[in-house]
Design an enzyme around this catalytic site. Structure first.
Site, PDB file in Angstrom:
ATOM      1  N   LYS A   3       0.864  -1.170   0.000  1.00  0.00           N
ATOM      2  CA  LYS A   3       0.000   0.000   0.000  1.00  0.00           C
ATOM      3  C   LYS A   3       0.909   1.230   0.000  1.00  0.00           C
ATOM      4  CE  LYS A   3      -3.903   1.719   2.854  1.00  0.00           C
ATOM      5  NZ  LYS A   3      -4.713   1.395   4.053  1.00  0.00           N
ATOM      6  N   SER A  42      -9.615   1.455   3.138  1.00  0.00           N
ATOM      7  CA  SER A  42      -8.747   2.266   2.329  1.00  0.00           C
ATOM      8  C   SER A  42      -7.725   1.477   1.502  1.00  0.00           C
ATOM      9  CB  SER A  42      -7.990   3.253   3.213  1.00  0.00           C
ATOM     10  OG  SER A  42      -7.157   2.569   4.119  1.00  0.00           O
ATOM     11  N   SER A  56      -9.650  -1.191   7.300  1.00  0.00           N
ATOM     12  CA  SER A  56      -9.124  -0.823   5.986  1.00  0.00           C
ATOM     13  C   SER A  56      -8.492  -1.948   5.190  1.00  0.00           C
ATOM     14  CB  SER A  56      -8.100   0.307   6.123  1.00  0.00           C
ATOM     15  OG  SER A  56      -8.759   1.541   6.167  1.00  0.00           O
TER      16      SER A  56
END
Lengths: 462, 473
Positions: A72, A147, A171
């Site tokens: 990420k 996310s 997330s």
């Protein structure tokens, strides 16, 4: 391909790490899902070349040697851009390695690139990214969740075999659910946060996204363990034991009936496997959302104060005074959702309101105690990962309240500091539906072992 | 104008002398080159985390013990949030609700006790420098250097008390080897807050704070100016506003810096990246055992053991190395009264002139001890000893060697002295005549002439006696 299969092919010489890297970059390009912000081709080819040599020589470094993965884009890699999905860091090149990347690199794994995400990990649909929304591979009109949306999509689309995400209130688990992959959030302190850009430091955990639970275990074992750079760690782990008692949640307010239907199917499957399921109440959910919001926004307002345009990131040196420069940089650099949270957090931390933050800790204690008392009687909890199915891109962008509901079945695990994992529980009209399993604090290994068996059982039935 | 009571509290920041910074491994050594001692952690780059350099803990505890504080078994770090370019993270890691130490005191000469409210650990900020072209430049070498902040209760009533407190504090941290505490380098920064109230008022007045005080002189001046300013305002019936005043060293004046931020604007909350600091009773006990003698204790002992006056003791104990040097040098010396002045005048003069510490002297305490014993035995007189000391400080030679180089034996023998005196009498026949005619005071003159001739190499007592005898002849 999952880790095991990929390793087999490397060992059998059917395919080499360099071949794999070639094909992945081709596929990423063709699929065009916007799941990557930065591709690390130089690093990937170099690492693949070295791994290929190791496989030929037979000195393989680890279970993840030669396995392509992604991070990420809120994890630091020396020499690579780290944007956090924000304009304010859109040109920021990091000069140091995060501990997670360091360990993966040492294991011989190959970094393919950095995944798209909601700006500073604030969001549940990947629509707050400065680099645009990520498309759900199951239906390109739908959001991938967030996310860690880019991470979920890259694993689901087989652009990388696994991805490292971050989970502050769901997330990793929620996008895993939306994309039909595995998303694991360990107990706080099991994986070093050094080099993960902080959103809410007391709740942030490093999460793992894979195609199956077995891969998840392998990656977890590669990256876990104390780190001299992170003094909030604790590698204590509970002893191995058998799964006996599972509890489920009877009433889930606000939940989509389609989700409930799938959830009930999974529960009956568990019963067929011989487990007796007992109902529990999650009456602390509303309180958990209040505590979660106060805590994350307060901490975020402080964690994001460093982006002031002075030392790095977006810079605007024209201005009448210092305040002007700050306002310009932060006004232009941050997106709407991030600003909303910084402002709320700042407000909540002000002296007259300081009691809110204190109160959120009291609530957190209460939630923690409530969860602990559930685990006095049960080994594991099963519940849906998300209240609803993936939704259409743009459908809820301007509905922050609905957006915040996204975390309601996941955030309590962060607040109570317990491990949780989401796996695919099936599909509803071709859209994946996740199911979540939550374990006792420090039961990370047990949880992974137990869910691995359940996953196999679910897959068997198709 | 005397109708106001002055109330002063002091916050002091002291840099703790450690090899590396408080939350990273960067060196704390001073360097001219800007931004040399920096890393992702002290620069506050995205994703970094602080880890406590434990080296600071025992040093701060020592200071706290010296100030009679309670050491808290559990203390914690917090974030103080504000924006400024020299603050890399947009917050400073400090201790707020749970400081390392609380409720201590320091006793002043008058016997008055100044209460210490708290001592806490924190990180220093970087430095912002403005160049001639009106650019602002940033240097982060100092960012993350460990600090302890020592906060007193508002117990001072004059600038004199504040100076005494700060001088003592400086001496204490130097004795404990906790800090070099040089004010001109910002290693010790005192920030007084001042308020005035009428004699019959129970409530304290509104306080103002003074910053940028880089010497004891500035502190004294700053406080005096601020008291004057407040008096003037109050006597005009105006109200005092809570401000931070900046002391301008060049112009020797105060100007308001900014409206003082209230606590709310700092938005304190517990630092989630650092666990609480837990200390065992055992650990604290060990530190207690390792404490060296404090300046006040040493002063008292030296007064008792060496018969020093308070003032002499203060000078000698102003510095731990110097006090140690004194004790070693006078070991076995009988006539302490006579030699003490070397430590009050001559040696400090040498140190001041060369701007060095006692450890950098060219001679050691053994050589000095030899010299002092010669004075004891009246082998050399004080004037000659001063000469020798000067030469020792220049050459590092031992006193025996210096005397040899200077013309043989320490003192002229009786025969030599006699011859010399006879010579002096011949050369000064007029004065001798007058002396013999009753001008007694000329005796001193004749002694002086003899001494001059002897180039300090004769025992003055001997000259005295022999001169008297010869003149009688």
């Amino acid at each position: 391909m999952n880790i095991e299969d990929l390793r087999e092919s490397f060992l059998g010489g059917k395919v080499s790490p360099v071949d794999i890297v070639d094909s992945l970059y081709k596929k990423i390009d063709e699929d065009d899902l916007n799941d990557f912000i930065t591709l690390s081709k130089n690093i990937a080819y170099e690492q693949a070349y070295l791994s290929e040599k190791r496989y030929k020589k037979g000195d393989i470094l680890s279970e993840t040697d030669g396995i392509p993965f992604s991070l990420k884009d809120n994890f630091s890699v020396k020499g690579l851009r780290m944007t956090c999905g924000s304009k304010i860091l859109s040109d920021f090149i990091s000069p140091y390695d995060s501990t997670v990347y360091e360990r993966l690199k040492r294991s011989g794994a190959i970094l393919i690139g950095k995944n798209n995400l909601d700006e500073f990990a604030m969001g549940s649909s990947n629509e707050t990214s400065f680099f645009g929304v990520v498309k759900n591979p199951h239906n390109r009109e739908y959001v991938p969740g967030g996310s860690s949306g880019g991470s979920a999509v890259s694993v689901a689309s087989k652009h990388s075999t696994f991805s490292i995400g971050s989970d502050t209130g769901g997330s990793v688990r929620q996008p895993a659910s939306f994309c039909g992959v595995v998303g694991f959030k360990p107990t706080y302190g099991k994986i070093s946060r050094y080099g993960l850009v902080a959103f809410s430091s007391s709740l942030d955990t490093v999460g793992i996204m894979t195609l199956n639970v077995s891969d998840c275990k392998k990656v977890f074992n590669t990256v876990r363990g104390n780190d001299k750079h992170d003094s909030t760690m604790d590698d204590h782990i509970n002893e191995k034991r058998d799964l006996k008692k599972i509890c489920f949640v009877k009433d889930i307010p606000h939940a989509d009936l389609k989700v409930i239907k799938k959830y009930e199917e999974i529960c009956s499957k568990l019963e067929r496997m011989g487990f007796s399921l007992q109902p529990i109440n999650l009456d602390f959910i509303d309180l958990s959302m209040a505590a979660y919001k106060i805590q994350t926004m307060c901490e975020a307002s402080s964690n994001l104060a460093r982006y002031d345009g002075i030392k790095y990131g977006l810079q605007k040196f024209s201005g009448d005074n210092l305040f002007d420069i700050y306002s310009k940089v932060r006004g232009e650099g941050f997106g709407k959702e991030v600003k909303r949270r910084i402002m709320t957090g700042t407000y909540l931390l002000m002296y007259e309101n300081g009691r809110y933050y204190d109160l959120s800790f009291k609530l957190r204690d209460y939630i923690s105690n409530s969860v602990d008392s559930i685990f006095e009687n049960f080994d594991m909890m099963v519940l849906p990962t998300s209240l609803f199915l993936p939704f259409k891109i743009g459908e809820r962008v301007d509905d922050p309240v609905m957006m915040h509901l996204s975390d309601s079945l996941t955030a309590f695990a962060n607040l109570a500091n317990v491990p949780a994992i989401s796996i695919n529980g099936g599909y509803y009209e071709k859209l994946p539906v996740g199911v979540q399993f939550v374990g006792k604090r420090n039961d990370d290994d047990n949880l992974l072992d137990w869910v691995k068996i359940i996953e196999e059982e679910i897959k068997k039935d198709g | 104008m005397d109708e106001y009571i002055v109330t002063i509290g002091v916050e002091t920041h002291i840099q703790i002398k450690t090899k590396s910074k408080i939350f990273c491994k960067c060196s704390t050594e001073f360097t001219e080159e800007p931004n040399r001692n920096v890393c992702p952690i002290c620069m506050g780059l995205p994703g970094v985390m602080p880890t406590l350099n434990f080296e600071v803990v025992p040093l701060a505890i020592k200071t706290a013990l010296a100030l009679n504080c309670n050491i808290n078994r559990i203390s914690g770090f917090a974030r103080k949030n504000y924006f400024y370019p020299d603050l890399p993270k947009g917050y400073q890691i400090t201790q707020h609700e749970f400081p390392l130490a609380t409720s201590g005191y320091m006793q002043l000469r008058s016997g008055k006790k100044i209460r210490i409210k708290r001592i806490h650990l924190e990180e220093d900020t970087g430095k912002m420098i403005h160049d001639q072209d009106q650019n602002s430049l940033l240097d982060f070498n100092r960012a993350g250097v460990p600090l302890m902040e020592i906060v007193t209760e508002p117990d001072f009533n004059s600038e004199k008390e504040v100076i005494e407190y700060l001088e003592n504090l400086q001496r204490i941290v130097r004795y404990l080897d906790v800090s070099t505490a040089n004010m001109e380098f910002g290693e010790l920064r005192g920030e007084p807050n001042i308020s005035l109230r009428k004699k019959d008022d129970q409530k304290l007045g509104t306080k103002t704070e003074i910053k940028n005080l880089n010497s004891f002189k500035s502190i004294e001046k700053g406080i005096i100016l601020e008291i004057e300013r407040q008096k003037e305002l109050l006597s005009k019936g105006e109200r005092i506003i809570s401000v931070t005043m900046l002391f301008d060293e060049r112009k020797q004046e105060l100007r308001p810096m900014r409206k003082k931020e209230s606590v709310s604007e700092y938005r304190y909350f517990p630092e989630p990246d650092l666990p609480d600091l837990l200390l065992s009773e055992n650990f604290i006990e060990e530190i207690k055992k390792s404490m060296v003698e404090l300046p006040s204790q040493k002063l008292e002992r030296l007064q008792k053991d060496y018969g020093l006056s308070f003032e002499e003791g203060e000078i000698i104990t102003s510095n731990r190395d110097f006090a140690d040097f004194f004790e070693k040098s006078v070991d076995g010396v009988k006539n302490l009264k006579k030699v003490t002045k070397f430590f009050i005048r001559e040696i400090p003069a040498i140190l001041n002139e060369k701007k060095i510490g006692v450890k950098d002297l060219k001679f050691n305490h053994k050589d000095l001890n030899k010299l002092l014993k010669m004075i004891d035995e009246e082998k050399v007189n004080l004037n000659f000893a001063q000469d020798i000391l000067k030469k020792m400080s220049l050459t590092g030679n031992d006193p025996d060697d210096i005397i040899k180089c200077d013309g043989g034996n320490i003192s002229l023998n009786e025969k030599d002295v006699e011859n010399m005196i006879i010579e002096v009498i011949k050369e000064n026949s007029k004065e001798v005549e007058r002396y013999k005619n009753g001008e007694d005071k000329l005796f001193g003159f004749l002694v002086g002439q003899c001494m001059k001739k002897a180039k300090n190499r004769a025992n003055p007592k001997l000259i005295n006696e022999m001169l008297k005898e010869i003149l009688k002849r």
